[in-house]
Write a protein that holds these residues in place. Structure first.
Motif, PDB file in Angstrom:
ATOM      1  N   HIS A   1      10.729  17.687   9.095  1.00  0.00           N
ATOM      2  CA  HIS A   1      10.599  17.402  10.529  1.00  0.00           C
ATOM      3  C   HIS A   1       9.683  18.418  11.203  1.00  0.00           C
ATOM      4  O   HIS A   1       9.398  19.481  10.665  1.00  0.00           O
ATOM      5  CB  HIS A   1      11.979  17.482  11.206  1.00  0.00           C
ATOM      6  CG  HIS A   1      12.909  16.379  10.830  1.00  0.00           C
ATOM      7  ND1 HIS A   1      13.111  15.265  11.615  1.00  0.00           N
ATOM      8  CD2 HIS A   1      13.716  16.224   9.745  1.00  0.00           C
ATOM      9  CE1 HIS A   1      13.994  14.471  11.019  1.00  0.00           C
ATOM     10  NE2 HIS A   1      14.376  15.033   9.895  1.00  0.00           N
TER      11      HIS A   1
ATOM     12  N   LYS B   1       8.420  13.689  12.905  1.00  0.00           N
ATOM     13  CA  LYS B   1       8.626  13.521  11.446  1.00  0.00           C
ATOM     14  C   LYS B   1       7.291  13.743  10.750  1.00  0.00           C
ATOM     15  O   LYS B   1       6.240  13.323  11.239  1.00  0.00           O
ATOM     16  CB  LYS B   1       9.164  12.124  11.134  1.00  0.00           C
ATOM     17  CG  LYS B   1      10.584  11.889  11.654  1.00  0.00           C
ATOM     18  CD  LYS B   1      11.177  10.620  11.036  1.00  0.00           C
ATOM     19  CE  LYS B   1      12.590  10.370  11.546  1.00  0.00           C
ATOM     20  NZ  LYS B   1      12.596   9.791  12.907  1.00  0.00           N
TER      21      LYS B   1
ATOM     22  N   SER C   1      17.336  12.691  -0.905  1.00  0.00           N
ATOM     23  CA  SER C   1      16.077  12.694  -0.156  1.00  0.00           C
ATOM     24  C   SER C   1      16.169  13.739   0.943  1.00  0.00           C
ATOM     25  O   SER C   1      17.256  14.160   1.335  1.00  0.00           O
ATOM     26  CB  SER C   1      15.778  11.316   0.437  1.00  0.00           C
ATOM     27  OG  SER C   1      16.688  11.025   1.470  1.00  0.00           O
TER      28      SER C   1
ATOM     29  N   PHE D   1       6.692   6.638   5.560  1.00  0.00           N
ATOM     30  CA  PHE D   1       7.141   6.930   4.193  1.00  0.00           C
ATOM     31  C   PHE D   1       6.883   5.769   3.226  1.00  0.00           C
ATOM     32  O   PHE D   1       7.668   5.509   2.325  1.00  0.00           O
ATOM     33  CB  PHE D   1       8.635   7.322   4.167  1.00  0.00           C
ATOM     34  CG  PHE D   1       9.049   8.253   5.280  1.00  0.00           C
ATOM     35  CD1 PHE D   1       8.262   9.353   5.604  1.00  0.00           C
ATOM     36  CD2 PHE D   1      10.217   8.035   6.004  1.00  0.00           C
ATOM     37  CE1 PHE D   1       8.627  10.215   6.640  1.00  0.00           C
ATOM     38  CE2 PHE D   1      10.595   8.891   7.030  1.00  0.00           C
ATOM     39  CZ  PHE D   1       9.804   9.987   7.350  1.00  0.00           C
TER      40      PHE D   1
ATOM     41  N   TYR E   1       5.297   9.951   1.447  1.00  0.00           N
ATOM     42  CA  TYR E   1       6.480  10.419   0.710  1.00  0.00           C
ATOM     43  C   TYR E   1       6.000  11.106  -0.562  1.00  0.00           C
ATOM     44  O   TYR E   1       4.895  10.850  -1.051  1.00  0.00           O
ATOM     45  CB  TYR E   1       7.443   9.259   0.380  1.00  0.00           C
ATOM     46  CG  TYR E   1       6.927   8.288  -0.664  1.00  0.00           C
ATOM     47  CD1 TYR E   1       7.138   8.517  -2.031  1.00  0.00           C
ATOM     48  CD2 TYR E   1       6.228   7.134  -0.290  1.00  0.00           C
ATOM     49  CE1 TYR E   1       6.658   7.635  -2.983  1.00  0.00           C
ATOM     50  CE2 TYR E   1       5.746   6.248  -1.243  1.00  0.00           C
ATOM     51  CZ  TYR E   1       5.957   6.499  -2.592  1.00  0.00           C
ATOM     52  OH  TYR E   1       5.472   5.636  -3.540  1.00  0.00           O
TER      53      TYR E   1
ATOM     54  N   ILE F   1      13.909  14.801   4.658  1.00  0.00           N
ATOM     55  CA  ILE F   1      12.778  14.556   5.555  1.00  0.00           C
ATOM     56  C   ILE F   1      12.335  15.882   6.150  1.00  0.00           C
ATOM     57  O   ILE F   1      13.155  16.669   6.633  1.00  0.00           O
ATOM     58  CB  ILE F   1      13.146  13.528   6.649  1.00  0.00           C
ATOM     59  CG1 ILE F   1      13.317  12.147   5.996  1.00  0.00           C
ATOM     60  CG2 ILE F   1      12.064  13.466   7.734  1.00  0.00           C
ATOM     61  CD1 ILE F   1      13.800  11.064   6.908  1.00  0.00           C
TER      62      ILE F   1
ATOM     63  N   TRP G   1       2.460  10.035   7.450  1.00  0.00           N
ATOM     64  CA  TRP G   1       3.881  10.084   7.088  1.00  0.00           C
ATOM     65  C   TRP G   1       4.120   9.673   5.626  1.00  0.00           C
ATOM     66  O   TRP G   1       4.819   8.701   5.338  1.00  0.00           O
ATOM     67  CB  TRP G   1       4.706   9.174   7.996  1.00  0.00           C
ATOM     68  CG  TRP G   1       4.655   9.515   9.447  1.00  0.00           C
ATOM     69  CD1 TRP G   1       5.152  10.635  10.041  1.00  0.00           C
ATOM     70  CD2 TRP G   1       4.093   8.710  10.501  1.00  0.00           C
ATOM     71  NE1 TRP G   1       4.924  10.576  11.406  1.00  0.00           N
ATOM     72  CE2 TRP G   1       4.284   9.412  11.714  1.00  0.00           C
ATOM     73  CE3 TRP G   1       3.449   7.468  10.530  1.00  0.00           C
ATOM     74  CZ2 TRP G   1       3.845   8.912  12.940  1.00  0.00           C
ATOM     75  CZ3 TRP G   1       3.011   6.975  11.745  1.00  0.00           C
ATOM     76  CH2 TRP G   1       3.209   7.694  12.934  1.00  0.00           C
TER      77      TRP G   1
ATOM     78  N   LYS H   1       8.480  12.600   3.760  1.00  0.00           N
ATOM     79  CA  LYS H   1       9.788  12.467   3.102  1.00  0.00           C
ATOM     80  C   LYS H   1       9.671  12.885   1.639  1.00  0.00           C
ATOM     81  O   LYS H   1       8.691  12.532   0.960  1.00  0.00           O
ATOM     82  CB  LYS H   1      10.248  11.002   3.184  1.00  0.00           C
ATOM     83  CG  LYS H   1      11.612  10.731   2.569  1.00  0.00           C
ATOM     84  CD  LYS H   1      11.961   9.260   2.739  1.00  0.00           C
ATOM     85  CE  LYS H   1      13.380   8.968   2.302  1.00  0.00           C
ATOM     86  NZ  LYS H   1      13.758   7.574   2.633  1.00  0.00           N
TER      87      LYS H   1
ATOM     88  N   ILE I   1      11.542  12.432  -1.924  1.00  0.00           N
ATOM     89  CA  ILE I   1      12.546  11.672  -2.676  1.00  0.00           C
ATOM     90  C   ILE I   1      12.880  12.499  -3.919  1.00  0.00           C
ATOM     91  O   ILE I   1      11.993  12.805  -4.728  1.00  0.00           O
ATOM     92  CB  ILE I   1      12.017  10.280  -3.053  1.00  0.00           C
ATOM     93  CG1 ILE I   1      11.709   9.485  -1.769  1.00  0.00           C
ATOM     94  CG2 ILE I   1      13.023   9.529  -3.928  1.00  0.00           C
ATOM     95  CD1 ILE I   1      10.862   8.255  -1.988  1.00  0.00           C
TER      96      ILE I   1
END
Length: 539
Positions: free
Chosen positions: A319, A338, A315, A2, A244, A317, A242, A341, A343
């Protein structure tokens, strides 16, 4: 995780406006070798990337946006080096140039309803500057009619025996057919900020940044390099590991493509946010479906809306809970469990978009229209050490004579019998289908013994064995699909239509032309060795 912000891939319009009216465009999109940064802390990675220029080429490639009823012409160009960046295996059926120089590629528009000459047949491959061409090579410029229903498509390499390595190298991207007159009244989130493709895939990397792929096969004395499935440690979305995404407290539409070789994803939010599922593969659902999780096999597409105003936290996540291989393999771990993410901006805001319960309903053919019933059996073969050596459909290799010859415009029933221990996402080119029934096969070892001997479901009395428990189709997969996850030990009955679903109009091309179409497992490592069969339409 992230630390990298998710990028949007460049957008290329497959049309241009003339006096405000969309008209056909011709594009040139090239495959280039270049370096790509997958993560802040990883050195640049050598990849093969699609783009209009080398500088603008990306992994995944640019998103092509087409308009319903307006053709797009694409000249796919190969500027790849003389050697591949990944290990490949000449002992499986593979496109090998006579001079042993160049990387064979050919592009398939997954979900496209188009002429065979533009379908990207695996033997229609070509090397850099078209210097060498495969045995069924047709032409330099492909014609995409875009006359089908609006929805999400996916272009990717389809070269014989090299699909798994060419996609690992980066050769894939999103393609969207929009139909404003039909879609705008739905009121779904729209515009570049709120309607975004998310292309998800797994990769492993060496510390020098290069893509890691095991160069030793699971049966090296039979296949020096081929492995039955590729699984990477890192989960990558839109070319970043990964990432964000900063979002506003409102609804977003995400067109999620699983571009992995073999990994299934079971997407869910850690904070209980839900998905409103609006379309599956290339077709809208009849109705929107609220769901906590979405299971996607390789090459499946989920079109979902997420309402971030429903999140209590700032936030969320995303998965993954799918075992690998699916369904009987290792559980997802702290790395591949994961995905990315979100935000969430804490300011509330006015959101005029909506998700109606009723979306777009396409007529369901009646069973009286069915002209043919077929049995399609999936086999896996193993070595003395019980390691997979190859996989076949109907116990036939790709080179064996064609056995599936549907009539253009017809509707068929296919009974897909999965005699293996893995779930295989079956993809049918040209056709669209609906899943009618999934029934467990009882005494499967006894049935399998008969099938292994004579490969004939009727003579092996499938009706005696297809009596186990039934699996219901999840609500968001009850509509039209072009890929479906065939459960191990089950017979899955699908209704396949080789015609448009939104109109009675005939195809505007000759679907019976050479080199025909194919159907195959979309686990790329299986498709390459050799879980693919020809599909030849007849008048």
């Amino acid at each position: 995780m992230f630390v990298d912000e998710i990028p949007d891939m460049p957008k290329i319009k497959g049309y241009h406006l003339l006096d405000g009216v969309p008209v056909s465009s011709s594009l040139k999109i090239t495959m280039f070798p270049k370096y790509w940064k997958f993560h802040r802390d990883l050195p640049p990675t050598k990849v093969f990337a699609f783009g209009e220029t080398k500088r603008t080429a990306t992994v995944p490639g640019p998103t092509i946006e087409a308009v319903h009823g307006v053709s797009t012409h694409v000249r796919w160009q190969n500027r790849l080096p003389s050697k591949h960046i990944l290990p490949w295996d000449p002992t499986i059926p593979t496109a090998i140039p006579r001079t042993n120089k160049g990387v064979p590629t050919v592009v398939h528009l997954h979900g496209g309803i188009d002429e065979p000459q533009s379908d990207g047949n695996s033997n229609s491959w070509f090397t850099a500057r078209f210097q060498e061409r495969g045995p069924t090579w047709t032409k330099k410029t492909y014609h995409y009619h875009n006359k089908q229903q609006p929805g999400n498509l996916y272009y990717h390499d389809h070269a014989m025996g090299l699909t798994r390595v060419n996609l690992l190298a980066g050769l894939f991207g999103a393609y969207i057919i929009r139909h404003p007159e039909v879609e705008s009244p739905l009121g779904l989130p729209s515009g570049d900020e709120f309607d975004r493709p998310l292309i998800v895939f797994d990769r492993s990397f060496r510390t020098d940044g290069s893509i890691y792929m095991n160069s030793t096969g699971n049966n090296p004395e039979i296949h020096p390099q081929w492995q039955p499935e590729y699984f990477g440690d890192a989960i990558v979305v839109n070319g970043k590991a990964w990432p964000y995404m900063t979002v506003r407290r409102r609804k977003y539409r995400f067109r999620i493509i699983n571009a992995s070789n073999a990994r299934f994803f079971k997407f869910f939010f850690g904070n209980g946010l839900r998905f409103i599922h609006v379309a599956s593969d290339s077709v809208y659902n009849d109705q929107s479906v609220l769901t906590k999780e979405v299971l996607l096999g390789p090459s499946e597409i989920a079109d979902v809306v997420v309402d971030f105003s429903k999140s209590k936290a700032n936030s969320a996540i995303l998965h993954n809970g799918a075992a690998y291989p699916y369904p009987g393999g290792d559980p997802a771990d702290e790395n591949n469990g994961k995905v990315m993410k979100f935000i969430i901006n804490h300011h509330r805001e006015v959101d005029s978009s909506r998700v109606p319960k009723k979306l777009i309903e396409y007529p369901m053919p009646s069973l009286s229209e069915v002209t043919k019933t077929r049995y399609i059996a999936m086999y896996e073969y193993t070595s003395a050490t019980d390691e997979p050596t190859h996989l076949y459909i109907n116990a036939l290799s790709y080179e064996d004579p064609v056995t599936e010859q549907p009539k253009v415009g017809s509707t068929e029933i296919w009974n897909v019998i999965n005699l293996t221990e893995d779930n295989h996402p079956l993809h049918i080119h040209l056709g669209l289908f609906r899943v009618l029934d999934q029934t467990n096969i009882t005494n499967i070892e006894e049935f399998k013994e008969c099938m292994t001997k004579i490969n004939n479901a009727k003579k092996c009395h499938i009706e005696k064995y297809a009596r186990g428990r039934k699996l219901s189709v999840v609500p968001y997969e009850k509509g039209w699909k072009n890929v479906y996850k065939m459960n191990p030990g089950y017979i899955t009955k699908i209704l396949v239509k080789f015609a448009y679903i939104h109109t009675n109009a005939s195809y505007p091309f000759d679907a019976t032309a050479e080199p025909g179409y194919v159907y195959h497992c979309h686990i790329l490592d299986h498709e390459d060795n050799a879980m693919m069969r020809p599909l030849k339409m007849v008048k």
